[in-house]
Each structure stands twice: as C-alpha cells, then as structure tokens.
Design a protein around this motif. Structure first.
Motif, PDB file in Angstrom:
ATOM      1  N   ARG A   1      -0.840   7.361  -5.017  1.00  0.00           N
ATOM      2  CA  ARG A   1      -1.014   5.972  -4.587  1.00  0.00           C
ATOM      3  C   ARG A   1      -0.104   5.069  -5.413  1.00  0.00           C
ATOM      4  NH1 ARG A   1      -6.948   6.077  -5.957  1.00  0.00           N
ATOM      5  NH2 ARG A   1      -6.180   7.830  -7.159  1.00  0.00           N
TER       6      ARG A   1
ATOM      7  N   ARG B   1      -2.770   7.606 -11.181  1.00  0.00           N
ATOM      8  CA  ARG B   1      -3.011   7.091  -9.830  1.00  0.00           C
ATOM      9  C   ARG B   1      -1.734   7.136  -8.985  1.00  0.00           C
ATOM     10  NH1 ARG B   1      -7.754   3.393 -10.221  1.00  0.00           N
ATOM     11  NH2 ARG B   1      -9.293   4.850 -11.042  1.00  0.00           N
TER      12      ARG B   1
ATOM     13  N   SER C   1      -8.900  -4.583  -5.561  1.00  0.00           N
ATOM     14  CA  SER C   1      -9.529  -3.265  -5.620  1.00  0.00           C
ATOM     15  C   SER C   1      -9.713  -2.831  -7.076  1.00  0.00           C
ATOM     16  CB  SER C   1      -8.653  -2.260  -4.859  1.00  0.00           C
ATOM     17  OG  SER C   1      -9.094  -0.966  -5.088  1.00  0.00           O
ATOM     18  N   LEU C   2      -8.689  -3.054  -7.881  1.00  0.00           N
ATOM     19  CA  LEU C   2      -8.786  -2.685  -9.299  1.00  0.00           C
ATOM     20  C   LEU C   2      -9.873  -3.498 -10.010  1.00  0.00           C
ATOM     21  CD1 LEU C   2      -5.036  -2.324 -10.364  1.00  0.00           C
ATOM     22  CD2 LEU C   2      -6.724  -0.498 -10.167  1.00  0.00           C
TER      23      LEU C   2
ATOM     24  N   ASN D   1      -4.462  -4.659  -3.870  1.00  0.00           N
ATOM     25  CA  ASN D   1      -4.557  -3.656  -4.943  1.00  0.00           C
ATOM     26  C   ASN D   1      -5.241  -4.228  -6.180  1.00  0.00           C
ATOM     27  OD1 ASN D   1      -3.316  -1.458  -3.688  1.00  0.00           O
ATOM     28  ND2 ASN D   1      -1.268  -2.244  -4.157  1.00  0.00           N
TER      29      ASN D   1
ATOM     30  N   ALA E   1      -9.217   3.401   0.760  1.00  0.00           N
ATOM     31  CA  ALA E   1      -7.884   2.826   0.516  1.00  0.00           C
ATOM     32  C   ALA E   1      -6.892   3.195   1.614  1.00  0.00           C
ATOM     33  CB  ALA E   1      -7.374   3.307  -0.822  1.00  0.00           C
TER      34      ALA E   1
ATOM     35  N   TYR F   1     -10.876   1.337 -14.113  1.00  0.00           N
ATOM     36  CA  TYR F   1      -9.789   0.446 -14.525  1.00  0.00           C
ATOM     37  C   TYR F   1     -10.217  -0.387 -15.733  1.00  0.00           C
ATOM     38  CZ  TYR F   1      -6.802  -3.662 -14.600  1.00  0.00           C
ATOM     39  OH  TYR F   1      -5.983  -4.682 -15.018  1.00  0.00           O
TER      40      TYR F   1
ATOM     41  N   ASP G   1     -13.060  -1.817  -9.932  1.00  0.00           N
ATOM     42  CA  ASP G   1     -13.024  -0.404 -10.312  1.00  0.00           C
ATOM     43  C   ASP G   1     -13.439  -0.240 -11.777  1.00  0.00           C
ATOM     44  OD1 ASP G   1     -12.457   2.196 -10.870  1.00  0.00           O
ATOM     45  OD2 ASP G   1     -10.310   2.081 -10.464  1.00  0.00           O
TER      46      ASP G   1
ATOM     47  N   GLU H   1      -1.117   1.247  -5.834  1.00  0.00           N
ATOM     48  CA  GLU H   1      -2.201   1.006  -6.791  1.00  0.00           C
ATOM     49  C   GLU H   1      -1.727   1.265  -8.220  1.00  0.00           C
ATOM     50  OE1 GLU H   1      -5.811   3.101  -5.927  1.00  0.00           O
ATOM     51  OE2 GLU H   1      -6.675   2.563  -7.863  1.00  0.00           O
TER      52      GLU H   1
ATOM     53  N   ASP I   1       0.850  -1.199   0.000  1.00  0.00           N
ATOM     54  CA  ASP I   1       0.000   0.000   0.000  1.00  0.00           C
ATOM     55  C   ASP I   1       0.885   1.248   0.000  1.00  0.00           C
ATOM     56  OD1 ASP I   1       1.040  -0.098   2.515  1.00  0.00           O
ATOM     57  OD2 ASP I   1      -0.870   0.050   3.573  1.00  0.00           O
TER      58      ASP I   1
END
Lengths: 317, 438
Positions: A280, A274, A77-78, A74, B438, A84, A81, A283, A60
């Motif tokens: 980030r 990003r 999470s993507l 990550n 996040a 993405y 998204d 990410e 992170d």
C-alpha cells in the motif's frame, strides 16, 4: 552581398563579446550558473522524491498502479489506526530518550577526550568505531547480544551466579524498547562525542586561564565558558542526531522488525512495512510524510532553542 | 543483505551441444508444441530467493546453464534473501523495469496482475502433462481464469522434533490432534526439553504456525466474500489454545524472528519447532560429530489436525512470474517450462533434499520423498495447505494481512498477556477491516 556579410560579422561578434562581458561581470547571473549543477542534483535526488512521496500520500497508489487522488483519506485512515499512534509514541520515546542519552554521554566523553590522555589519537579513533561500523553489522551483533538463548550478557550473569533464568531482552515491550534504545545510543555516541570534541578544541585556552585567575571553579568554567562557546556546535550536532534517531530504520528492522506486537515499530519501519511488503504505497507514503511535521519541529527546537546568539555573545537573552 | 550473482553466458559451441545433448531434443520438441520459440539472442535476468540448502542453487544454476547453452541465449540468475525479493518485485512492477522473471513468494503476483505476462499456455501444458496442479496452486497462480504465475511449490513447514525427547515425554510420535499435541508440549516442558514457535515478526515461521493454529480451530480472517470474520468464537478458541501452548515454550519466543528457532533447535535449547527441512539438512551436513548425532535424532511430522477435522497447514509458496516489460516473453516462458519439466524439476527437488514440495501432482512419486523417510512428511505440503488469503480471494489485502502480522500479533498479544483472547480477536479484526476496506 559579400561586403554586407563581411560588414555584419564583426558587429555580431562584438555583440556576443559584450554579452559575455556583461555575463562575467554580473555576479548574480554567474552565481546562478554555478549553482545550477548543485540545484539540479538537489531537485532530481531530493526535491523530486520528496514531492513524489508527498503526492503518493494523497493517492490510493499500490504496487503496480499509480492510484487515484483521494485527498486526505490516507491521513484520516491513519488517524484512526491504533498501530500508527503506537508507532508515533514509540518514535517520540525512542528519539527523546536516545537523543538525550547520546548528548549527555557524548558530551561527557568529549570532555574526557579533551584532556591530555595518553595515546590520545588512538583512543579517539577507537571511540569512533561504533559510528564507522555499518549499522546492519552492529545491529546483527546486538541481535546476538539480545538473543534470549545465546546472549553473552545472560551467559555472563549466569556464570557470576547473579541470575538463574534467561533475560528476555526483546520478548516484552518494555525490555525491547530499552534494548533498542541502548543499541541506538551505543551507535550514536561517537558522532556526538567527536563533533563536540572538535568544538571544544576551538575554545581558546586563554579564556580558561583568565577565568582561573579570576578564581572560577571548574563548574563555573564549564558553565560560563565551555557551554556558551559550545552551543552552536551542540545545536548542529543535536539537530542531526535527532534527525538520525527519528528516522532510524536498520536497527529496528534487524533486531525486532517492529515486534513484539508492534511495541518497537517506529514510523519509518511501519511506513516501509505498509508500503513495500504490504503493497500500500499511498498509505506508506502518507505515514512517511506524517513524519515531516515532527522532524521540522525537532529541527526548529534544536536550531532556535539552542542557537541563542545573544547568550553566546555574553549578554542575557 | 548479500547478493549472489551468476552470469551464465552462451558458449560458442551451442550448436554442438544441441546436437550432442540427447536430453535436449525431446524437450525442445515439447516446447514447439507450445509454439514457444525463444527470441534469437534473448537475454534474461532472473531474480530468485536465495537458497536455504546449497544443493538447490547448484542444481538450479547448472540446469539454467544447460538451457541457455542449448538455446543460444544468455540467462543471469540473481539470488537474494527471500524477504528482499518481495520489495524488489514491487519496485519492478511499479517502475516497469528490472528482472524479466522473478521467483517470489505467496501472493506477490496477485498484487500486480496487470503487469504480468499471461503464462496460461505454459501452466496448462504442464498441468496436462503432469497430472494437474494442486488446488492451492490454482488459487495462487490464477487471476480471472488466466495464469499470471507458475507455482513452484512450497517450502513445507513441518514439526521438526527430537524423537528421543518426544519418546521420553511419553509419546511414540507427534500426536495427530491438537488436544494431544498440547499434552505433548506440556510433557516436553516438564522434562526440560521444551517446544518453541516464533511469535515475533517472523514472516515465514511466525505466520506459518499461527495461521495453522487459527484455521485448525475454524477461525479465519475473511469469509469467501472477503468479509472480515476474525472476531469469532473459533478465533477465541484458537487463542485460548495457543495461550496454553505458549506456557510450555522455551523462553524468548515472543522476540523470535525467522532464524531464531533454527538456532535454538540446533543448539539443543528446543526440541520441537516448525520449520522446513533446512534444520535437518544443516545438522546432517555439518562436520561436527555432535551435529551429525543430532541429525539421527531429528524427525519431521505434519501439523496436528484441529477441531475442524482436516489439515489446515500454511506453507511459504514460491511462484515464478514474468513481467510484461520483458523483451523476451517467449524465452522467459520457455525457460520456465523447461525448468518445470520432470527431467529438471525432480532432480532439482532431490538436490534441494525436498526443501520445496512439488506443485504438480505427478511429482508425488519423486524419489526424494522416499529415499530418506525423514523427508516424507514434506511431500504433501502443497497438497494439504491453504492459501494465505483463506477463505477469501488473494490480492493486496491478503498480502497486507501477512505483512502487517495481523494474525501473529493477535496470538502474541494474548501470549504476552497484554490482551485477553476476546480483546485480541476484536483488535485484530479491526486491523483486518481497515486493510480489507482500503
């Protein structure tokens, strides 16, 4: 002591000499040593950054902190998204259409340039111009060409009385995608054309003469001589072309920054957005790393799909 | 990207300058009260945003040289496009090497507070001496009660307009409320002299006016607890308002980047947009008679107040911060103190013709705000603005919301017709939640 010392010295020298001889006689060892500088460069400038990028994708990390290991968080999470996935589909669309267009137009241009045209060298040099001009400069030129208010295309079409209003080149998703692909194709054609032209010139004229004597048509000469002989070059050129297109950044960054509403965001531009302006790093690194499977697949397709050795040797696959 | 590099070196006669320079002595005395003594032989490297108006850079470099000469130190000032400063600052923070001082934007320092030198002593000294900092400066510059950056002020965004076109549309001046502002834009559109506001990925202009539109209707990305509250009736109201506004815009604003509105305005394609004073400056200093004529017709006004009943402007804040890896923290801090003192800061604002609005209250009376009345609307840019993290805290998440164009894209998707206001608010809230989670 003195005698012993004197007696020992030649023995040591002899051993070093033997070692040196063995070393110089060993092709493997010598080869390894000669490879070391190149290997060091690759490790420092290629393998290490790649490894670091992959590692950051599992953390992170943000600007100012190295971050903690978070496994595939990550990537998960993507996966959820929508932006993405939009960038993934944009990138695939951009790569497929632009690469195909560059290939066909580049091949066509190469075939034309392979003919006996007047001022051959000069014409070939001119063709290379879009490739030589720095991408940022050509992108800025396109930025003006695509400007809603100041576009030369709009101006010309208005002048000819063909349109009344302005063309919104970059203002809606479809137009913007077409526009950036056209800019990429314009820039990439010379690389394909000149490389294929080099390949065309290695094909012996005697093959064409023999085929002509056998009554082959121009299509048959192209299909059964030019294309098979050119395939290895096509494989290499298209591999590079696909890689360059897939990882394009500058054109998008200058023309649209990924807008409007992310419709032209590529994976590379989104990863930058990003990681750096957004802070980030983890990410952004994961996003960039997620390009690798696509790139490997593209390389595999180009390399194994096009480099069909049996076919080149005149037998069936 | 273009780099502008200036190397300022100490002249051999620094001692003489010290003795002869009447202005230097009092400032040195002030610095001593802070116990900031530049390290002998200090060498500072400063990275700042590239000037928008020529006078800014000329003055900044000359004043820097004056300080370097007087203190027998070397200061190098590099300038880069303001959007490129942010990644450079990020890399400097990450690798622990780079410029000693960076003058960046918005909440940059809030992203890596642990890497920065505590500048509380300088900030408190300046605040006490010059009437205090505006509230928004404290939000930008402080972290956990200490100052991690010195706010430099904001590139105020005002409504740049052609007065004759506004009058022709039936308005004496830019309306003070959003309802009448919409009527003005509709009238301008009808007259063929439309307004235009960036809806592409324009980091400065796009974010500026879109945040104003959101906040003016009571919408916000997060509440004070950093909980995402973007999907709200207020946000939907803002989206519906902007959709009506967009219908009056000059074509192409969905693709506009930061320079686009300047170009469109100066070419006469658009009569009303949001920008710093640089459009006026470009016209005023142009050699072309048509441009000079246009400059006479260019006026500025503050954004109208929306249903929330108070100003909700968002301007690009500049902040100076010192990295902990610097070998010369005292020199860095004292240099910043010197540049922020009235004797330097006010002439610099004048040289910049008010491009940067002051962060310290006492500078309100700077002549630049009244010498040319056209600059006056920019005077209160910092006083009335909200920060980009409003109403939560500043940090990585607030920076990510800006850099990901969450708010701009929300408005753009409605204007482009790809989402209804409710759908856009919901989708943007989901994006914001990902960022804040996040």
């Amino acid at each position: 002591m003195t005698v012993a010392a004197h007696g020992y010295a030649p023995a040591a020298s002899d051993r070093w000499r033997r070692l040196a001889l063995a070393f110089s006689d060993s092709r493997n060892l010598l080869g390894l040593v000669f490879m070391l500088p190149a290997a060091a460069l690759l490790i420092v400038f290629l393998a290490y950054p790649l490894g670091l990028g992959l590692w950051l994708g599992f953390t992170d990390a943000n600007l100012g902190s190295t971050g903690r290991f978070t496994g595939i968080a990550n990537y998960l999470s993507l996966a959820g998204d929508p932006v993405y996935w939009l960038s993934v589909s944009n990138t695939i669309l951009y790569t497929v259409i632009a690469s195909a267009a560059k290939f066909f137009l580049g091949l066509w241009l190469a075939l034309l340039l392979n003919q006996n045209v007047p001022f051959k060298a000069f014409v070939r040099a001119i063709v290379l111009l879009p490739w030589i001009v720095p991408t940022v400069l050509s992108a800025i030129a396109f930025w003006w060409i695509y400007d809603t208010q100041f576009s030369v295309i709009t101006w010309a079409l208005k002048g000819l009385g063909l349109i009344d209003g302005s063309i919104d080149f970059l203002g809606n998703g479809t137009n913007a995608r077409i526009s950036v692909i056209v800019a990429n194709v314009w820039r990439g054609i010379p690389f394909v054309a000149i490389s294929l032209l080099a390949g065309l010139q290695t094909i012996p004229g005697s093959l064409y003469e023999a085929a002509t004597l056998d009554g082959a048509s121009s299509y048959q000469r192209f299909r059964y001589i030019t294309l098979p002989m050119l395939t290895p070059i096509i494989a290499v050129v298209m591999t590079f072309s696909v890689l360059f297109t897939f990882t394009d950044f500058q054109l998008i960054y200058v023309l649209t920054r990924g807008g409007p509403v992310n419709t032209t965001h590529l994976m590379a531009t989104l990863a930058f957005q990003r990681a750096i302006p957004g802070g980030r790093l983890g990410e952004g690194a994961a996003l960039a790393s997620s390009m690798i499977p696509f790139l490997v697949a593209a390389v595999m397709f180009s390399y194994y799909g096009l480099q069909r050795r049996k076919w080149q040797q005149g037998t069936r696959d | 990207m273009t780099n502008r590099r200036d190397v300022i070196k100490l002249g051999a006669g620094a001692g003489l300058v010290l003795g002869a320079g009447g202005l230097i002595k009092p400032r040195r005395a002030a610095a001593q009260s802070l116990n900031l003594k530049p390290e002998p032989g200090a060498k500072l490297r400063v990275l700042r945003w590239k000037r928008f108006v020529q006078g800014d850079e000329v003055n900044w470099l000359a004043t820097t040289k004056k300080y370097a000469d007087a203190n027998n130190i070397e200061i190098r000032v590099d300038s880069e496009n303001w959007e490129d400063v942010r990644p450079k600052a990020a890399v400097a923070a990450q690798v622990g090497s780079g410029p000693d001082i960076i003058i960046g934007t918005n909440d940059d320092p809030q992203k890596f507070p642990s890497k920065l030198v505590d500048v509380s002593d300088v900030a408190e000294y300046l605040g006490a001496k010059y009437g205090g900092w505006y509230d928004v400066c404290k939000r930008y510059g402080q972290r956990d009660g200490k100052w991690i950056a010195l706010p430099m002020g904001a590139a105020g965004a005002c409504l740049v307009h052609r007065k004759s076109h506004i009058q022709k549309a039936g308005f004496e001046e830019i309306p003070k409320d959003t309802a009448n502002f919409l009527k003005l834009c509709q009238a301008l559109h009808k007259n063929g002299t439309p307004a235009g506001f960036a809806l592409g990925h324009a980091t400065g202009d796009g974010n500026t006016w879109c945040h104003w539109a959101l906040w003016s209707h009571g919408g916000m990305v997060v509440n004070p607890k950093n909980e995402v509250v973007l999907d709200s009736p207020e946000t939907v109201a803002a989206l519906e308002y902007v959709k009506q506004l967009y219908a009056t815009f000059v074509p192409g604003t969905l693709s506009w980047l930061d320079p686009s509105n300047n170009k469109a305005f100066l070419s006469g394609e658009c009569s009303l947009t949001n920008n710093g004073i640089s459009v006026y400056y470009a016209a005023k200093t142009s050699d072309a008679p048509a441009m000079q004529e246009m400059a006479k017709d260019i006026y500025h006004a503050n954004f109208p107040v929306g249903p929330v009943g108070r100003p909700t402007e968002f301007n690009l804040m500049f902040q100076a911060f010192v990295f902990q890896y610097t070998k010369f923290p005292n020199a860095a801090k004292d240099y910043l103190r010197f540049m922020w003192e009235r004797e330097q800061f006010v002439p610099w604002m004048e040289a910049s013709i008010g491009y940067v609005s002051h962060p310290l209250k006492a500078y309100e009376d700077a002549p630049v705000w009244t010498a040319d009345p056209k600059a006056t609307p920019y005077r209160d840019s910092v006083k009335v603005m909200l920060d980009n993290g409003y109403s939560g805290t500043l940090g990585e998440a607030s920076a990510a919301v800006i850099s990901d164009f969450v708010v701009v894209d929300m408005f753009a998707s409605v204007c482009a017709g790809s989402a209804s206001p409710k759908e856009a608010a919901k989708a943007a809230a989901e994006k914001a939640k990902r960022i804040y989670k996040a």
